[in-house]
Design a protein around this motif. Structure first.
Motif: not given
Length: 147
Positions: A3, A7-8, A11, A17
């Motif tokens: 998070s 991480w964003e 991603e 994950k």
């Protein structure tokens, strides 16, 4: 870990994950409920390899389907800290467990290779070229980060 802004960004670039996989969820200690591990390890982004007998049958019969893995984090942290105050070195415990698991999985991997060599020697020519020290990279498990 999965998070926040870092991480964003990852991603958006295709990062996925990494999920925890629980194995060996049959209860070995008869003092525990027969669904103890299955009940206790239910959470987001996890995989449980539940053996059909007896764990899955017991869980289907009287298991508790509830998000339990992260339900009592503060209680778990308190226990972890209390054990640390007794002089238990979690880093050493983790290293020892990691080494024991690697030894066990390597032995199992070697057993499988031995059986395959006897039954299908031609199919294993490529595997015979894998150096022993590279075998652990082929093992299908993840050593978790220590808290």
């Amino acid at each position: 870990m999965f998070s926040g802004p870092r991480w964003e960004r990852l991603e958006k670039r295709g990062a996925k994950k990494q999920r925890l996989m629980w194995a060996s969820t049959n209860v070995k200690n008869s003092a525990y409920r027969d669904t103890f591990y299955v009940d206790s390890l239910i959470g987001p982004d996890t995989i449980s390899t539940i053996p059909p007998d007896p764990a899955l049958k017991a869980f289907m019969d009287h298991g508790i389907l509830s998000r339990t893995l992260d339900a009592k984090v503060s209680e778990a942290q308190s226990i972890y800290n209390a054990i640390e105050t007794l002089g238990i070195d979690w880093s050493s415990v983790g290293s020892q467990l990691e080494n024991e698991v690697l030894t066990s999985f390597t032995r199992s991997f070697d057993n499988v290779l031995g059986c395959l060599r006897k039954k299908h020697p031609e199919a294993l020519k490529a595997l015979n070229r894998v150096p022993i020290d590279k075998r652990k990279e082929m093992l299908p498990f993840i050593v978790p980060n220590k808290p």
